[in-house]
Write an enzyme that holds these catalytic residues in place. Sequence first.
Site, short mmCIF file in Angstrom:
data_model
loop_
_atom_site.label_atom_id
_atom_site.label_comp_id
_atom_site.label_asym_id
_atom_site.label_seq_id
_atom_site.Cartn_x
_atom_site.Cartn_y
_atom_site.Cartn_z
N ASP A 87 41.00 80.55 0.05
CA ASP A 87 40.53 81.91 -0.62
C ASP A 87 40.38 81.85 -2.24
OD1 ASP A 87 40.71 84.74 -0.60
OD2 ASP A 87 42.52 84.94 -1.33
N GLY A 182 45.74 93.28 -5.63
CA GLY A 182 46.89 93.93 -6.34
C GLY A 182 47.19 95.46 -5.94
N SER A 212 45.65 95.23 0.20
CA SER A 212 46.92 95.86 0.10
C SER A 212 46.86 97.22 -0.46
CB SER A 212 47.88 95.03 -0.77
OG SER A 212 48.23 93.81 -0.42
N VAL A 232 44.83 90.34 2.89
CA VAL A 232 46.29 90.99 2.39
C VAL A 232 46.98 89.88 1.73
CG1 VAL A 232 48.21 92.33 3.18
CG2 VAL A 232 46.14 92.85 3.98
N ALA A 233 47.36 90.41 0.58
CA ALA A 233 48.25 89.04 0.00
C ALA A 233 49.23 89.83 -0.79
CB ALA A 233 47.31 88.51 -1.20
N THR A 234 48.92 90.74 -1.84
CA THR A 234 50.00 91.39 -2.62
C THR A 234 51.23 92.09 -1.85
OG1 THR A 234 48.20 91.85 -4.23
CG2 THR A 234 50.25 93.29 -4.46
P1 13P Z 1 45.48 91.99 -2.08
O1 13P Z 1 46.57 91.18 -3.09
O2 13P Z 1 45.06 93.20 -3.09
O3 13P Z 1 46.13 92.45 -0.91
O4 13P Z 1 44.13 91.12 -1.92
C1 13P Z 1 44.05 90.20 -1.17
C2 13P Z 1 42.88 89.35 -1.33
O5 13P Z 1 41.84 89.99 -1.42
C3 13P Z 1 42.93 88.08 -1.27
O6 13P Z 1 41.60 87.58 -1.48
#
Ligand code: 13P
Length: 281
Positions: A87, A182, A212, A232-234
């Site tokens: 990513d 974020g 997110s 999705v990460a945050t």
């Molecule tokens: P979020 O942290 O806002 O979910 O975004 C994740 C993302 O796009 C990782 O590349």
Amino acid sequence: MLGREKVFMDLKAVLKDAQKNGRAILAANFYNLETLQGIAKAASELKSPVILQLTRGSIEYMGLNTAVALARSVIYDYGLQAWLHLDHGDSIDLVQRCLDAGFDSVMIDGSEKPFVENINLTRKVVELAKPYGAMVEAELGYVPKLGQDDNKLGFTEPDEAKKFVRETKTDALAVAIGSAHGFYKQTPKLDLERLKQIHEAVDIPLVLHGGSGIPAEQLKAAIKNGISKINVATETKNAFMKSLAEEMKENAEIDLRKVFPKGIEAVKKLIGEKLKIVGNG
Ligand code: 13P
């Protein structure tokens, strides 16, 4: 079985198929064994394909070989249909190391560079990835990263997207249509009309970053209009850490094997909800 042989369908074909059928594949970032297990438990229970993502930060935190071995072992142990993706690759060197380590897919993020530089960088990565059979994701437009100004507008222009894809031959394209990395200060409003135009202009899977905090209805509408990979990460970091903080408020347990499962469960619940939204659960 844990090696680099391609066991699964080509990710690009899977994303194209998802796009055609109004579905998307969730791309979940993981940070350690526990967040990875939470994602794996959800995907396994729902029999859902999932993309496992690593950023440079997570690779540096875990170590490249350790992170890859963790992902491959978990994919095997849980019987997942899953792919390993870089990513926001920010250099040719990082992309090369990930390809050598057996990633199924790599992103090169030249989105903050001028258009022509982004094209040239992406083109190089497409060439680099070819012999590995790995997918390439690029980004065009401004999707604010953590700490960056999310009022600055730099949405993807459909005609530029068309030229970019034609010139780079990237397999997938991340687009700027109003999402940001974020948490959001206010509910985002995706520019679905623009997305539709981009989808008409380019014939490849489109990627939505900053998943997110985007309401389910908007995610579904984005999928209907061509998004086939949602990142999705945050929310994953948040679910994991909040549940640990909550647990430790009540308790002075030092056996992390008794505390961490709460975090794993919180991630599993979150990812399960997201998998259902994107239509694979
Ligand atoms: P979020 O942290 O806002 O979910 O975004 C994740 C993302 O796009 C990782 O590349």
